[in-house]
Design an enzyme around this catalytic site. Structure first.
Site, mmCIF file in Angstrom:
data_model
loop_
_atom_site.group_PDB
_atom_site.id
_atom_site.type_symbol
_atom_site.label_atom_id
_atom_site.label_comp_id
_atom_site.label_asym_id
_atom_site.label_seq_id
_atom_site.Cartn_x
_atom_site.Cartn_y
_atom_site.Cartn_z
ATOM 1 N N HIS A 155 1.547 -119.413 -17.124
ATOM 2 C CA HIS A 155 0.508 -119.993 -16.681
ATOM 3 C C HIS A 155 -0.505 -118.641 -16.870
ATOM 4 O O HIS A 155 -0.302 -117.638 -16.500
ATOM 5 C CB HIS A 155 0.395 -120.140 -15.280
ATOM 6 C CG HIS A 155 -1.270 -120.707 -14.785
ATOM 7 N ND1 HIS A 155 -1.499 -121.998 -15.237
ATOM 8 C CD2 HIS A 155 -2.161 -120.002 -14.259
ATOM 9 C CE1 HIS A 155 -2.710 -121.898 -14.628
ATOM 10 N NE2 HIS A 155 -3.009 -120.939 -14.073
ATOM 11 N N ASP A 186 -6.560 -129.559 -4.419
ATOM 12 C CA ASP A 186 -7.138 -128.305 -5.128
ATOM 13 C C ASP A 186 -8.258 -128.687 -5.883
ATOM 14 O O ASP A 186 -9.326 -127.959 -6.009
ATOM 15 C CB ASP A 186 -6.073 -127.963 -6.125
ATOM 16 C CG ASP A 186 -6.701 -126.776 -6.876
ATOM 17 O OD1 ASP A 186 -7.192 -125.710 -6.234
ATOM 18 O OD2 ASP A 186 -6.954 -126.857 -8.101
ATOM 19 N N ARG A 209 -15.672 -124.622 -3.550
ATOM 20 C CA ARG A 209 -15.682 -123.255 -4.115
ATOM 21 C C ARG A 209 -16.791 -123.059 -5.002
ATOM 22 O O ARG A 209 -17.448 -122.083 -4.840
ATOM 23 C CB ARG A 209 -14.282 -122.880 -4.261
ATOM 24 C CG ARG A 209 -13.310 -122.877 -3.106
ATOM 25 C CD ARG A 209 -12.133 -122.449 -3.627
ATOM 26 N NE ARG A 209 -11.825 -121.139 -4.378
ATOM 27 C CZ ARG A 209 -11.013 -121.166 -5.193
ATOM 28 N NH1 ARG A 209 -10.163 -122.000 -5.584
ATOM 29 N NH2 ARG A 209 -10.711 -120.123 -6.109
ATOM 30 N N SER A 228 -4.660 -122.063 -5.107
ATOM 31 C CA SER A 228 -5.186 -122.801 -6.240
ATOM 32 C C SER A 228 -4.146 -123.061 -7.480
ATOM 33 O O SER A 228 -3.737 -124.077 -7.796
ATOM 34 C CB SER A 228 -6.607 -122.551 -6.514
ATOM 35 O OG SER A 228 -6.843 -123.170 -7.808
ATOM 36 N N LYS A 262 -0.836 -125.629 -7.643
ATOM 37 C CA LYS A 262 -0.471 -126.557 -8.905
ATOM 38 C C LYS A 262 0.594 -126.163 -9.626
ATOM 39 O O LYS A 262 1.353 -127.204 -10.210
ATOM 40 C CB LYS A 262 -1.810 -126.329 -10.031
ATOM 41 C CG LYS A 262 -2.953 -127.183 -9.371
ATOM 42 C CD LYS A 262 -4.047 -127.133 -10.313
ATOM 43 C CE LYS A 262 -4.622 -125.564 -10.311
ATOM 44 N NZ LYS A 262 -6.075 -125.302 -10.425
HETATM 45 N N1 URA Z 1 -7.812 -121.093 -12.008
HETATM 46 C C1 URA Z 1 -7.539 -122.127 -10.963
HETATM 47 O O1 URA Z 1 -6.851 -122.946 -11.081
HETATM 48 N N2 URA Z 1 -7.975 -121.999 -9.625
HETATM 49 C C2 URA Z 1 -8.956 -120.952 -9.207
HETATM 50 O O2 URA Z 1 -9.068 -120.751 -8.026
HETATM 51 C C3 URA Z 1 -8.911 -119.924 -10.223
HETATM 52 C C4 URA Z 1 -8.780 -119.871 -11.484
#
Ligand code: URA
Length: 433
Positions: A82, A161, A168, A183, A187
């Site tokens: 990721h 999220d 946010r 976040s 995921k």
């Molecule tokens: N990528 C994400 O999935 N969440 C964040 O808060 C920042 C980058």
């Protein structure tokens, strides 16, 4: 339990309990907590931070807010990678087929681009017909058959999220270490992989502008993943310049394909081989160095390219785009951007480069915006190179030529020239395990 008391506790610098965090995320998910209270708590977290225990609780609550995938029917070790998001970052299109071609399973859930950053799902959708939505059965069957599938995240995937990120984004609380970690890892952990390699970007094109902050975020996310029983490693990689030369969806797929043919840009190729090496190493294939050599061979022998072609075919796209029989459709209009003076490119504002591509239609400002897959920027020069007055620094691609002047202005304004060659920066700053 009252949301008011939870906000007050964090506002005053207190540590939230597991139950309070679970209450908060339940309320975010079922809509029972109003946006203003969610935003107030995000701001309190922004200012006071969270302990590792609180951040783990927040991450696990986000993970559990929706469907969790069960990959137990996939045979063999499953590894994921990721990226925290960058400009020209098409690494997944290269590392996933490399790793899968060497027998390690990659069951990949990817995201879309937002703002200056791109997303793998958008890039794949630049391949006509490519399906980024598969049923869970189709997904698992494909991974078992060919070793690789890449899809987008469904609405039921970590829904807390989605809601939190949207708030946010409009309350200036994206840039908070525990909120970013929860976040991303919420995921990641909702998918069911054994090993995760994190590519934490650092520099002007990333969320974390300094290597120190990136290290801190990497350490936190590695600890969260290990807490959840995953094998983890994080690389801190340079995003003070775009990766490779292509920015924009179809242009990036083309560059990824060139890289799988062994003709990719040196910086991009190096980051891909290193990431693939760590993915294979976590999966038990050997040391990171030995695995990097395997990754290189997978490109040289053509196995990685064939794996991408196989994946594209399996998910409804035209494999000829990958193997070379068919060119990618280009935008209707192009414009060459030329330098107004001579000098070495000292530094670039990578985020602005991403915004130039967005201004051409290649990205989205809000999650609902549609995008133009063929739009984008192809750089001709990068940091450290000398440019003569009038020489081309980039080519812009768009289907609406009225978009060129703004993109050109952003790009030139983001390119700083000087008399001396700048010192070379590392591509990979650190490895955190
Ligand atoms: N990528 C994400 O999935 N969440 C964040 O808060 C920042 C980058």
């Amino acid at each position: 339990m009252r949301m008011y008391d939870i906000i007050k506790k964090k506002r005053d610098g207190g540590e939230l309990s597991t139950e309070e965090i679970a209450f908060f995320i339940r309320g975010v998910t079922d809509g029972s907590i109003p946006d203003y209270q969610i935003s107030a708590l995000c701001m309190a977290i922004y200012f006071h931070g969270m302990t590792v225990r609180e951040t783990c609780d927040l991450t696990f609550a986000v993970r559990d807010s929706g469907d969790r995938l069960d990959f137990s029917a996939i045979e063999g070790v499953r590894v994921d990678k990721h990226s925290t998001g960058g400009v020209g970052d098409k690494t997944s299109l290269v590392v996933a087929p490399i790793v899968a071609s060497l027998g390690v399973k990659v069951a990949k859930m990817s995201g879309r681009g937002l703002g200056h950053t791109g997303g793998t799902v958008d890039k794949l959708e630049a391949i006509e017909g490519f399906r980024t939505i598969l049923s869970e059965e189709e997904f698992i069957a494909q991974v078992n058959k060919i070793g690789l599938a890449i899809v987008g995240q469904s609405k039921q995937f970590a829904p807390a999220d989605k809601k939190l990120y949207a708030l946010r984004d409009v309350t200036a609380t994206v840039d908070s270490m525990p909120l970013i970690a929860a976040s991303i890892m919420g995921k990641k952990l909702a998918a069911d992989d054994d090993c995760i390699v994190l590519d934490v970007k650092t520099g002007s094109g990333s969320f974390m502008k300094s290597a120190e902050r990136s290290r801190e975020l990497a350490r936190l996310m590695v600890d969260i993943g290990k807490n959840a029983g995953k094998k983890m490693v994080a690389l801190i990689t340079n995003m003070d310049r775009p990766l490779g030369y292509a920015i924009g969806n179809a242009l990036e797929v083309e560059e990824a394909v060139e890289t799988l043919k062994g003709r990719g840009p040196a910086d991009f190729t190096e980051v891909c081989l290193t990431l693939a090496g760590y993915m294979l190493s976590l999966a038990g294939m050997g040391t990171p160095d030995a695995c990097k050599t395997l990754a290189k061979q997978a490109i040289e022998k053509g196995g990685a390219l064939s794996k991408l072609a196989e994946t594209v075919k399996a998910q409804g796209g035209n494999e000829d785009l990958i193997t070379g029989g068919m060119p990618f459709a280009r935008a209707k209009f192009t414009r060459e951007v030329r330098s107004g003076k001579s000098g070495y490119i000292q530094r670039v504002d990578t985020e602005a480069y991403g915004l130039a591509s967005l201004a051409l239609g290649a990205g989205r400002n809000t999650a609902e915006d549609s995008i133009d897959y063929s739009a984008g920027v192809l750089l001709a020069k990068k940091t450290g190179e000398f440019v003569k007055e009038g020489e081309k620094v980039a080519t812009l691609f768009a289907n609406d030529p009225s978009l060129f002047p703004r993109a050109e202005e952003i790009l030139l304004g983001a390119t700083q020239l000087g008399d001396t060659m700048p010192e070379a920066e590392p591509l990979i700053y650190d490895v955190i395990d």
